[in-house]
Design a protein around this motif. Structure first.
Motif, short mmCIF file in Angstrom:
data_model
loop_
_atom_site.label_atom_id
_atom_site.label_comp_id
_atom_site.label_asym_id
_atom_site.label_seq_id
_atom_site.Cartn_x
_atom_site.Cartn_y
_atom_site.Cartn_z
N LEU A 30 -60.06 -7.27 -29.60
CA LEU A 30 -60.02 -6.03 -30.37
C LEU A 30 -58.62 -5.48 -30.26
CD1 LEU A 30 -63.28 -4.42 -28.94
CD2 LEU A 30 -63.02 -5.48 -31.17
N GLY A 31 -58.19 -4.75 -31.23
CA GLY A 31 -56.89 -4.10 -31.11
C GLY A 31 -55.72 -4.99 -31.47
N SER A 32 -54.72 -5.04 -30.60
CA SER A 32 -53.44 -5.68 -30.90
C SER A 32 -53.50 -7.20 -30.98
CB SER A 32 -52.41 -5.30 -29.84
OG SER A 32 -52.23 -3.92 -29.82
N VAL A 33 -54.40 -7.83 -30.25
CA VAL A 33 -54.47 -9.29 -30.24
C VAL A 33 -55.90 -9.72 -30.50
CG1 VAL A 33 -54.06 -11.40 -28.91
CG2 VAL A 33 -52.56 -9.41 -28.58
N ARG A 34 -56.07 -10.59 -31.50
CA ARG A 34 -57.37 -11.17 -31.81
C ARG A 34 -57.18 -12.67 -31.99
NH1 ARG A 34 -56.95 -6.50 -34.89
NH2 ARG A 34 -56.51 -7.63 -36.80
N VAL A 35 -58.17 -13.43 -31.56
CA VAL A 35 -58.09 -14.89 -31.63
C VAL A 35 -59.41 -15.41 -32.18
CG1 VAL A 35 -57.63 -17.02 -30.34
CG2 VAL A 35 -56.58 -14.87 -29.58
N ARG A 36 -59.33 -16.41 -33.04
CA ARG A 36 -60.55 -17.04 -33.55
C ARG A 36 -60.23 -18.45 -34.00
NH1 ARG A 36 -60.95 -17.29 -39.15
NH2 ARG A 36 -59.58 -15.93 -40.31
N PRO A 37 -61.28 -19.28 -34.14
CA PRO A 37 -61.04 -20.62 -34.67
C PRO A 37 -60.48 -20.54 -36.08
CG PRO A 37 -63.25 -20.43 -33.73
CD PRO A 37 -62.67 -19.05 -33.79
N GLY A 38 -59.57 -21.41 -36.42
CA GLY A 38 -58.95 -21.40 -37.75
C GLY A 38 -59.67 -22.28 -38.74
N ASP A 39 -60.67 -23.04 -38.32
CA ASP A 39 -61.42 -23.91 -39.22
C ASP A 39 -62.27 -23.11 -40.18
OD1 ASP A 39 -62.12 -26.24 -36.55
OD2 ASP A 39 -60.39 -26.10 -37.86
N GLU A 74 -46.82 -1.88 -34.26
CA GLU A 74 -46.61 -0.61 -34.96
C GLU A 74 -46.20 -0.81 -36.41
OE1 GLU A 74 -43.73 1.60 -32.74
OE2 GLU A 74 -44.97 1.66 -30.95
N ASP A 75 -45.50 -1.90 -36.70
CA ASP A 75 -44.99 -2.14 -38.05
C ASP A 75 -45.87 -3.06 -38.89
OD1 ASP A 75 -42.77 -0.54 -37.50
OD2 ASP A 75 -41.67 -2.24 -36.64
N GLY A 76 -47.07 -3.37 -38.41
CA GLY A 76 -47.95 -4.25 -39.16
C GLY A 76 -48.41 -5.41 -38.30
N GLY A 77 -48.98 -6.41 -38.96
CA GLY A 77 -49.53 -7.54 -38.24
C GLY A 77 -49.12 -8.87 -38.83
N VAL A 78 -49.41 -9.92 -38.08
CA VAL A 78 -49.11 -11.27 -38.52
C VAL A 78 -50.21 -12.20 -37.98
CG1 VAL A 78 -47.65 -11.81 -36.51
CG2 VAL A 78 -47.30 -13.02 -38.67
N ASP A 79 -50.53 -13.21 -38.79
CA ASP A 79 -51.49 -14.23 -38.37
C ASP A 79 -50.71 -15.50 -38.06
OD1 ASP A 79 -53.72 -12.63 -38.79
OD2 ASP A 79 -53.90 -13.23 -40.89
N LEU A 80 -50.88 -16.00 -36.83
CA LEU A 80 -50.24 -17.24 -36.41
C LEU A 80 -51.30 -18.32 -36.32
CD1 LEU A 80 -48.10 -15.84 -33.44
CD2 LEU A 80 -47.42 -16.10 -35.83
N HIS A 81 -51.05 -19.44 -36.94
CA HIS A 81 -51.97 -20.58 -36.88
C HIS A 81 -51.37 -21.61 -35.94
CE1 HIS A 81 -54.56 -19.31 -40.27
NE2 HIS A 81 -53.48 -18.61 -40.56
N ALA A 82 -52.02 -21.80 -34.79
CA ALA A 82 -51.54 -22.71 -33.77
C ALA A 82 -52.47 -23.93 -33.70
CB ALA A 82 -51.52 -22.01 -32.42
N PRO A 83 -51.94 -25.09 -33.34
CA PRO A 83 -52.79 -26.28 -33.22
C PRO A 83 -53.76 -26.15 -32.04
CG PRO A 83 -50.51 -26.77 -32.60
CD PRO A 83 -50.53 -25.36 -33.06
N ALA A 84 -55.04 -26.24 -32.34
CA ALA A 84 -56.08 -26.05 -31.32
C ALA A 84 -55.97 -27.08 -30.19
CB ALA A 84 -57.46 -26.11 -31.96
N ASP A 85 -55.59 -28.30 -30.50
CA ASP A 85 -55.50 -29.32 -29.45
C ASP A 85 -54.42 -28.95 -28.42
OD1 ASP A 85 -53.45 -29.78 -31.32
OD2 ASP A 85 -53.52 -31.96 -31.07
N ARG A 86 -53.31 -28.37 -28.87
CA ARG A 86 -52.25 -27.96 -27.95
C ARG A 86 -52.70 -26.76 -27.10
NH1 ARG A 86 -47.20 -30.01 -29.01
NH2 ARG A 86 -47.02 -29.49 -26.81
N VAL A 87 -53.42 -25.84 -27.73
CA VAL A 87 -53.92 -24.66 -27.01
C VAL A 87 -54.95 -25.11 -25.97
CG1 VAL A 87 -55.17 -22.47 -27.21
CG2 VAL A 87 -53.42 -23.08 -28.90
N ARG A 88 -55.84 -26.03 -26.34
CA ARG A 88 -56.84 -26.55 -25.39
C ARG A 88 -56.17 -27.23 -24.20
NH1 ARG A 88 -59.32 -28.35 -29.89
NH2 ARG A 88 -61.00 -27.00 -30.54
N ALA A 89 -55.15 -28.05 -24.46
CA ALA A 89 -54.44 -28.74 -23.38
C ALA A 89 -53.76 -27.73 -22.45
CB ALA A 89 -53.41 -29.71 -23.96
#
Length: 162
Positions: free
Chosen positions: A81-90, A110-125
């Motif tokens: 909730l709030g400043s950081v949210r994470v979910r599966p990208g599939d 404060e100036d808005g938001g951005v969505d970063l799509h990271a490779p799940a296999d790298r995050v899992r490792a």
């Protein structure tokens, strides 16, 4: 043309932590994405937190700090909730930035938001490596509460350096 960050394994850091380089994708306009070099870092001295450095190609990367538990939960379901949210990208719309096996990390400032799509296999490792350093549920045993109180009393940062 963007350069792909080499697929190197998670690297062990001298401070008892680990780090992994990532190539995150950011939608800057519908149908237009850019690659941003990033890095996930973990320190056993700060066992509840992960550090996400964006624009690691700059002299001073942009760093976000959030819970390791949040990143782990976000691999499988919406978390945060709030400043950081994470979910599966599939399962995103065809033609969107997301790709199979991605993790969507939403950062809101404060100036808005951005969505970063990271490779799940790298995050899992990366998360598996953090577990080998400090298993989930054992974080408290790694906290240096005396050091934290000393830094707070002396007017320093609550978290040890990068």
């Amino acid at each position: 043309m963007t350069s792909e960050i080499p697929r190197v394994p998670v690297q062990r850091a001298a401070d008892g932590g680990c780090a992994v380089a990532l190539d995150v994708r950011v939608a800057v306009w519908p149908g237009l994405t850019v690659s941003v070099p990033a890095r996930l870092r973990y320190r056993s001295a700060d066992p509840y937190a992960v550090f996400l450095d964006n624009h690691t190609d700059l002299a001073t990367p942009i760093t976000w700090v959030f819970a390791r538990e949040l990143l782990a939960a976000g691999l499988y379901r919406r978390a945060g909730l709030g400043s950081v949210r994470v979910r599966p990208g599939d399962g995103e719309r065809a033609g969107s930035v997301g790709r199979a096996g991605s993790v969507l990390i939403t950062l809101v400032g404060e100036d808005g938001g951005v969505d970063l799509h990271a490779p799940a296999d790298r995050v899992r490792a990366f998360l598996a490596h953090t577990e080998s350093l400090v298993p989930t549920g054992r974080e408290r045993a790694r906290l240096d509460l005396d050091g934290l109180l000393r830094r707070l009393r002396d007017g320093g940062a609550a978290s040890p350096g990068p």
